[in-house]
Motif scaffolding. Structure first.
Motif, PDB file in Angstrom:
ATOM      1  N   ASP A 415       0.941  -1.405  -0.058  1.00 45.17           N
ATOM      2  CA  ASP A 415      -0.066  -0.134   0.065  1.00 45.17           C
ATOM      3  C   ASP A 415       0.889   1.246  -0.103  1.00 45.17           C
ATOM      4  N   ASP A 416       2.040   1.041   0.274  1.00 42.20           N
ATOM      5  CA  ASP A 416       2.770   2.499   0.563  1.00 42.20           C
ATOM      6  C   ASP A 416       4.201   1.946  -0.172  1.00 42.20           C
TER       7      ASP A 416
ATOM      8  N   GLN B  27       0.726   9.728  -3.805  1.00 45.89           N
ATOM      9  CA  GLN B  27       1.664   8.802  -3.825  1.00 45.89           C
ATOM     10  C   GLN B  27       3.223   9.393  -4.438  1.00 45.89           C
TER      11      GLN B  27
END
Lengths: 489, 92
Positions: A415-416, B27
């Motif tokens: 997820d990261d 992100q």
């Protein structure tokens, strides 16, 4: 047999106690038995494997053995190989069959090796866990809930589980060494320019190198000695690279007079305490073998990951512009025009991580940001290279942990992206500096393998092999294999 | 950092849906935020690396060495005709 070294199998073939066909069949049977669990191989053609083995036995009978006669080697899906698909584990290369072999594949074939199949990997080698593959993740044979590392995760898993005695990988930021460490293998990233990159699908051309993943140091030397050498087809393949006797470099039994640098930036708070303890214990062992441990500093280490995540994606965004749906690769249905064809084909073909890297690289190279990111990163790279130059004025080799942590659980870091990137902190600087680096097993943490990394000046892999052989000779970590797959821990 | 994801995607020739772009924005910001760490390093007067080793790029004699392998090399193409790559009409 499945967990024997290449050189051990070679001895058996040379004495006539087995044949290449028998060896190939044994591994094909193991692949059939275990690959559904591990997902280590993405392509296997058993008939073609047996045909190569038969041809090898015939060659041996008629002409004698070549350097890798009859030895099975698995190939990461990033190497172009004829007779089957090459996909770099991406959907954009669905249906692609390479019109030629990569240079190193030709070298292996000429040396009599039997190529056993294509192994799983992170898509375009972009990942540290093998979870970005279009074919799905790979299990770590030591704990099938865990990742095998990446990007050469399929090669690592296949060798560790005894589905092949050796495999090829590629390493742009640690993609050979980190999975080798996480699965208890020996893996070498040679000096940049040592091995031709022709026919290896490009990720970041100033960093990429190919190398072997094996059970022993000698096996690594044996395979590398066949892979190295100048190739006019790769402009970065160095013509007059200093060379040495690779097998002889593995005969060392002690470390008398060896000065090993221990960089403080690689033994830090936040790393796994048991990993640190195992690597510290390995260095104690080196001292017992006659080495002197010298505390050193590589002061720009903490900027290596940041520099890498500018340089590698920038080069990748350029390299991957070749996937334009014109000459090869996926083309979308009914493109409205050329722009639509490019944009939609690339959206459909690339996975999420590959898109992230292309976008990061395009951003870093875009007008107004080039100086702040790309140029700055290349300046920091110079400082990282200088750190190593200064360190090697004091020491012969440097020893560090390969990875700050043992293999982690599948899904834990997906997820990261940034957390995933930081798992490569101990391997990346070696690529930025173009140096050789090797990981070898040095213990266990949470019942998972721990890797010891050796770094040497450019072209001095022999120093690494000297040290790693002496350490291997004095320990038995390389003899362990996962019980779940018939091994002996 | 604010990154115009759709602009970068367009430069990259990757079509992104709005929801993909929305997911990617934080992100990319977090990645570039980490990379901003490079600003801490004093690089005044430091030459950027152009090659990991101190070597000159090799040159080869200026002679044709490639054999004609057009058919084999075009075999993986999505569409060809008479030895040419076929793409959607570019000029009306």
């Amino acid at each position: 047999m499945p967990f024997r070294s290449l050189s051990n199998i070679q001895d058996q073939l040379n004495t006539g106690s087995t044949t290449a066909v028998e060896v190939a069949q044994l591994y094909l049977d193991r692949i059939a038995q275990y690959n559904d669990t591990l997902n280590a191989f993405v392509f296997i053609d058993p008939e073609h494997v047996l045909a190569q083995a038969e041809a090898s036995d015939a060659y041996r009978a008629e002409h004698g053995a070549r350097p890798l006669e009859g030895l099975p080697i698995a190939i990461k899906d990033i190497f172009c190989t004829q007779n089957g698909p090459t996909r770099c584990c991406s959907n954009i290369l669905e249906g692609f069959e390479a019109p030629y072999d990569a240079h190193v594949i030709t070298r292996l074939k000429e040396a009599g090796a039997v190529l056993v199949g294509k192994t799983n990997m992170d898509e375009f080698a972009m990942g540290s866990s093998n979870e970005t593959s279009a074919f799905g993740g790979v299990q770590n044979p030591w704990n099938t809930d865990c990742i095998p590392g990446g990007s050469s995760g399929g090669s690592a898993s296949a060798v560790a589980a005894g589905l092949t005695p050796a495999a090829l990988g590629t390493d742009t930021g640690g993609s050979i060494r980190q999975p080798a460490a996480l699965t208890g293998l020996v893996g070498l990233k040679p000096t940049y320019g040592r091995v031709s990159r022709r026919g290896i699908i490009a990720f970041a051309s100033s960093l990429d190198q190919a190398g072997p993943m094996t059970r022993t140091v000698k096996d690594t030397a044996m395979l590398t000695s066949v892979m190295v050498g100048h190739d006019a087809g790769d402009a970065t393949s160095v013509a007059d690279a200093p060379n040495f006797d690779w097998l002889k470099a593995c005969e060392n039994k002690d470390m008398k007079g060896l000065r090993i640098g221990k960089p403080k930036e690689y033994f830090i708070d936040g790393m796994h305490t048991e990993v640190r303890a195992q690597v510290e214990a390995a260095l104690k062992k080196c001292e017992e073998l006659g080495a002197e441990i010298v505390d050193i500093s590589l002061p720009h280490t903490e900027y290596a990951v940041a520099a890498y995540y500018v340089i590698a994606p920038s080069e990748a965004s350029t390299n991957l512009s070749r996937y334009d749906a014109v000459r090869f690769g996926h083309r979308c249905d009914k493109p409205e025009d050329l722009e639509d064809m490019y944009a939609r084909s690339r959206d459909e073909g690339f996975g999420a991580e590959v898109k992230r890297r292309i976008l990061t690289g395009t951003f870093a190279l875009s007008s107004g940001y080039y100086d702040a990111y790309y140029l700055k990163a290349q300046q920091v790279r110079t400082l990282i290279i200088n750190d190593f130059k200064q360190a090697f004025e004091q020491v012969d080799v440097i020893a560090t942990p390969t990875s700050p942590i043992p293999a982690f659980k599948s899904g834990e870091k997906t997820d990261d992206p940034l957390t995933m990137y930081l798992s490569d902190i101990f391997t990346i600087a070696v690529n930025l500096a173009g140096l050789p680096g090797l990981s070898q097993p040095c213990g266990f943490a949470e019942d998972l393998p721990v890797g010891l990394q050796w770094i040497a000046p450019a072209w001095q892999e022999d120093k690494i092999l000297n040290a790693a052989s002496a350490y291997e000779n004095a320990t038995d970590w390389h003899t362990k294999s996962p019980v779940k797959f018939g091994g002996a821990a | 950092m604010d990154i115009n994801v759709q602009k970068i995607a367009n430069l990259s020739r990757i079509r992104l849906t709005d929801s993909e772009a929305t997911e990617l924005a934080p992100q990319l910001s977090s990645i570039m935020g980490y990379i901003d760490k490079l600003g801490e390093v004093n690089t005044d007067g430091v030459s950027p690396t152009a090659h990991p080793h101190d070597v000159a790029m090799p040159q080869r004699p200026d002679v044709v060495t490639n054999p004609n392998r057009r058919d084999a090399l075009q075999q993986p193409a999505p569409r060809t005709e008479s030895g040419l790559y076929v793409v959607p009409k570019v000029i009306e």
